[in-house]
Design an enzyme around this catalytic site. Sequence first.
Site, PDB file in Angstrom:
ATOM      1  CB  THR A 104       7.916 -18.669 -18.616  1.00 29.07           C
ATOM      2  OG1 THR A 104       8.225 -20.034 -18.933  1.00 29.07           O
ATOM      3  CG2 THR A 104       8.422 -17.898 -19.815  1.00 29.07           C
ATOM      4  CG  HIS A 157      -3.206  -4.606  -8.398  1.00 31.13           C
ATOM      5  ND1 HIS A 157      -4.214  -4.395  -7.468  1.00 31.13           N
ATOM      6  CD2 HIS A 157      -2.678  -5.656  -7.187  1.00 31.13           C
ATOM      7  CE1 HIS A 157      -4.513  -5.009  -6.410  1.00 31.13           C
ATOM      8  NE2 HIS A 157      -3.532  -5.846  -6.271  1.00 31.13           N
ATOM      9  CB  CYS A 171     -19.695  -8.527   1.097  1.00 29.34           C
ATOM     10  SG  CYS A 171     -19.418  -6.817   1.416  1.00 29.34           S
ATOM     11  CD  GLN A 228      -2.979   0.333  -0.149  1.00 32.28           C
ATOM     12  OE1 GLN A 228      -3.348   1.021  -0.956  1.00 32.28           O
ATOM     13  NE2 GLN A 228      -3.454  -0.870   0.047  1.00 32.28           N
TER      14      GLN A 228
END
Length: 379
Positions: free
Chosen positions: A237, A201, A325, A179
């Site tokens: 790979t 990401h 959730c 983060q």
Amino acid sequence: MEHIYLDHAATSPMHPRVIEKMMEVMGQEFGNPSSIHHFGRSARHIIDEARAEMAKSIGASPNEIIFTSGGTEADNHAIFGAADAYRDKGNHIITTEVEHHAVLHACQQLEKQGFTVTYLPVDETGRVSAEAVKNALTDETILVTIMYANNEIGTIQPIKEIGELLADHQALFHTDAVQAYGLQKIDVKELQVDLLSVTAHKLNGPKGIGFLYAHKNVMLSSRLFGGEQERKRRAGTENVPAIAGFLEAIRVAQEEREAKTEQYKSYQQLFVQKLNENEVNFTRNGSLDYSMPHVLNLSFPGTNVEQMLVNLDLAGIAASSGSACTAGSIEPSHVLLAMFGKGDDRLQNSIRFSFGLFNTAEQVEKAALETSKIIKRLT
């Protein structure tokens, strides 16, 4: 209706430069990086360049970077790899109650294998003390794993202080910097960490790629078995286009870090200002002094998470609770539970807004106004 994405701490959109670079590599490079012919060497060059720049970004050496499929694998490789490699020196591990599940679940699995794990508590801001780490250390401690910054509330941990107190102890020090990397200046030598996890990401790179920094003197048992990639530390790979995209995301993040930090801080201030102007009752969860600039976790008395998330989504605003959730019910956040204890209302009424690429001040203001309307309607 405009849809406003305020959940960048969960994942972030890819930067246009990242997409462009990945498309270029996917169109031109298909060789196996382990092959010795021209096509393989060309792919290998991309990986070598990325490894060198990623290492430089944290003050490490290229041979200390292990490419992984993301933060979860990096955390798992660090924890299981170190536990297995150093088991002859002890069986005690120290972590905190607010870690990401990639760390917590790994530690719980090690307990089933005979390891002893100490889960340190945190204060009401979600911060652990270096003193607590010191008091928990034993002669059997072989690993301390504490996240750099919390994904739910943004609190930054005293990593440098902990690194200093571990300098003369046998225990390895791992930090999940997923983060923080990209928005915080990180130097592994200054922090005195032995292992550090990163994923692409969270900083506008592709999903499915990350790296684990492992100090050159650290032994790690392999988690994957196959070829001799990553100096025999991680078989498989390499994903060349994703690695190229990851590098481009890092370059963008380095160029824009200071500006983005100030921008996200201003978004936090604007969001809070608009709530106050609309006389919304709320409290902030986390630390005001030690916090990531893009994460704003707020408690709204008289509401509940499920109602809030549904209504925010209907208003075109993507936020999150940091909770799981399941079958229509909301499990209390383990982070907030550690901070406030069972029965506290904040476990059921806290929402995380997190800012990032493509957000504008106008969007933040609109989101705050819509949030205000929702809260007044629900309460």
